[in-house]
Design a protein around this motif. Sequence first.
Motif, PDB file in Angstrom:
ATOM      1  N   SER A 142      -0.638  53.899  37.911  1.00 41.30           N
ATOM      2  CA  SER A 142      -0.228  53.418  39.222  1.00 41.30           C
ATOM      3  C   SER A 142       0.741  52.236  39.116  1.00 41.30           C
ATOM      4  CB  SER A 142      -1.469  53.026  40.032  1.00 41.30           C
ATOM      5  OG  SER A 142      -1.132  52.713  41.353  1.00 41.30           O
ATOM      6  N   ILE A 143       0.437  51.292  38.238  1.00 40.10           N
ATOM      7  CA  ILE A 143       1.317  50.133  38.046  1.00 40.10           C
ATOM      8  C   ILE A 143       2.707  50.581  37.606  1.00 40.10           C
ATOM      9  CG2 ILE A 143       1.737  48.120  36.571  1.00 40.10           C
ATOM     10  CD1 ILE A 143      -1.345  47.714  36.551  1.00 40.10           C
ATOM     11  N   THR A 144       2.751  51.499  36.658  1.00 40.80           N
ATOM     12  CA  THR A 144       4.031  51.966  36.132  1.00 40.80           C
ATOM     13  C   THR A 144       4.800  52.766  37.168  1.00 40.80           C
ATOM     14  OG1 THR A 144       2.983  52.060  33.941  1.00 40.80           O
ATOM     15  CG2 THR A 144       5.109  53.155  34.200  1.00 40.80           C
ATOM     16  N   MET A 145       4.103  53.623  37.903  1.00 36.70           N
ATOM     17  CA  MET A 145       4.768  54.421  38.929  1.00 36.70           C
ATOM     18  C   MET A 145       5.282  53.551  40.070  1.00 36.70           C
ATOM     19  SD  MET A 145       2.206  57.733  38.914  1.00 36.70           S
ATOM     20  CE  MET A 145       3.092  58.682  40.165  1.00 36.70           C
ATOM     21  N   ALA A 146       4.515  52.521  40.446  1.00 39.56           N
ATOM     22  CA  ALA A 146       4.971  51.599  41.494  1.00 39.56           C
ATOM     23  C   ALA A 146       6.184  50.805  41.028  1.00 39.56           C
ATOM     24  CB  ALA A 146       3.830  50.657  41.888  1.00 39.56           C
ATOM     25  N   SER A 147       6.169  50.374  39.772  1.00 40.60           N
ATOM     26  CA  SER A 147       7.309  49.642  39.222  1.00 40.60           C
ATOM     27  C   SER A 147       8.549  50.527  39.200  1.00 40.60           C
ATOM     28  CB  SER A 147       6.986  49.148  37.815  1.00 40.60           C
ATOM     29  OG  SER A 147       5.879  48.265  37.832  1.00 40.60           O
TER      30      SER A 147
ATOM     31  N   ASN B 259      -2.725  39.761  45.050  1.00 42.95           N
ATOM     32  CA  ASN B 259      -2.515  39.422  46.454  1.00 42.95           C
ATOM     33  C   ASN B 259      -3.780  39.733  47.264  1.00 42.95           C
ATOM     34  OD1 ASN B 259      -2.290  42.337  47.378  1.00 42.95           O
ATOM     35  ND2 ASN B 259      -0.538  42.247  45.999  1.00 42.95           N
ATOM     36  N   TRP B 260      -3.845  39.194  48.494  1.00 45.55           N
ATOM     37  CA  TRP B 260      -5.069  39.336  49.281  1.00 45.55           C
ATOM     38  C   TRP B 260      -5.385  40.780  49.643  1.00 45.55           C
ATOM     39  CZ3 TRP B 260      -9.032  36.354  49.700  1.00 45.55           C
ATOM     40  CH2 TRP B 260      -8.900  34.980  49.482  1.00 45.55           C
TER      41      TRP B 260
ATOM     42  N   VAL C 100       1.350  45.638  42.619  1.00 45.08           N
ATOM     43  CA  VAL C 100       2.794  45.582  42.390  1.00 45.08           C
ATOM     44  C   VAL C 100       3.573  45.507  43.701  1.00 45.08           C
ATOM     45  CG1 VAL C 100       4.780  46.864  41.486  1.00 45.08           C
ATOM     46  CG2 VAL C 100       2.642  46.770  40.181  1.00 45.08           C
ATOM     47  N   ALA C 101       3.180  46.357  44.668  1.00 52.09           N
ATOM     48  CA  ALA C 101       3.981  46.530  45.882  1.00 52.09           C
ATOM     49  C   ALA C 101       3.471  45.735  47.080  1.00 52.09           C
ATOM     50  CB  ALA C 101       4.036  48.014  46.254  1.00 52.09           C
TER      51      ALA C 101
END
Length: 371
Positions: A104-109, A189-190, A235-236
């Motif tokens: 997920s982190i990589t795809m969002a980046s 983030n929150w 990330v987003a």
Amino acid sequence: MTTMITLTRFSRLTRRSLSRNSSRCDIPWIRHTSSTGGQFPNKSVILFSSTKSLRRNVSGATGPPAAPTTWVDRFPPKMRPYLYLTRIDKPIGTLLLFYPCAWSITMASYALEAPITMPLTYLGLFGLGAMVMRGAGCTINDMWDKNLDKAVERTQSRPLARGDINERQALAFLAGQLTVGLGVLLQLNWYSILLGASSLSLVTVYPLMKRITYWPQAVLGLTFNWGAFLGWSAVAGAVNWTVCLPLYAGGVCWTLVYDSIYAHQDKIDDVHVGIRSTALLFGEQTRPILSALSASSVSLIGLAGVLNAHGAPFYLGLGLGAAQLARVLWKTDFENRPSCWQGFVGCGWSGFWIWMGALADYAVLLVSSST
């Protein structure tokens, strides 16, 4: 025609299993033996001569439980039970929790064309978080299952089952684990903090599921793949549900595959102590059912890639992951404990290759944008 026969037999198996009384051996592919030696006939059975031979057939070993011997034994004696409680000597569990986060982190980046520092930062945080929270999950699981673990050959050497530490000590240790986990979560983030905290209910109730349903592996899938949402939101700033829902569903199917293989290690002991699992539910139909779940997992993750506009490297990695799952299902002997363990670990490599595909696609994007 073969598919229809498989689905029909699976449906009958499911209805039969869930309708029987869980106080006795209620799996249709194992012959039931009463305390007086009477048998409940069944034409489709796996017949062994005795409980002892059943256990030997699955585990390949008999005798009293022995304390584990690993690199953890180099630590001071008072530290060892806590380290074994976290299963830190078996990192595959941490990796299986980490991979959906990494996808997920990589795809969002990739979607945001984020600078390399962003995924590196969050991969580090989520790697630490996966190690800590996997350990916390093991502590919770062992506190729930202390008495059950004493009756299952493979788990008799766990610290709580052996009496190396007591429940009060385990609870204090769990508090420390959760404190560290909270510290990691507070770096996000929150939106992500609240999203991450909402998964704790799944972590807590998962060990109970094996007592009331033949689908505890599905609950584990819901828990272990929460990172498919959390990684993207970190990330987003918010989850892209269009991409993340099929990614999450694909991860759940993947978990059903690897944890069903894992559960086959203990299926004989599980019958006698009343633990339920998909290994018992699927029975002789395990291979075709897990093949269907593997195909579903690859298809859903592929759909997430399409929706995220990924390129060829992503699908190359996905193809390698699919090939690895096929290899595991082809080679695993579900009646042999070492083979099941190897299959379980092998499934982890499929998650690794999927991540490598996403990472390669992101790297290509960075290179092309800098030229």
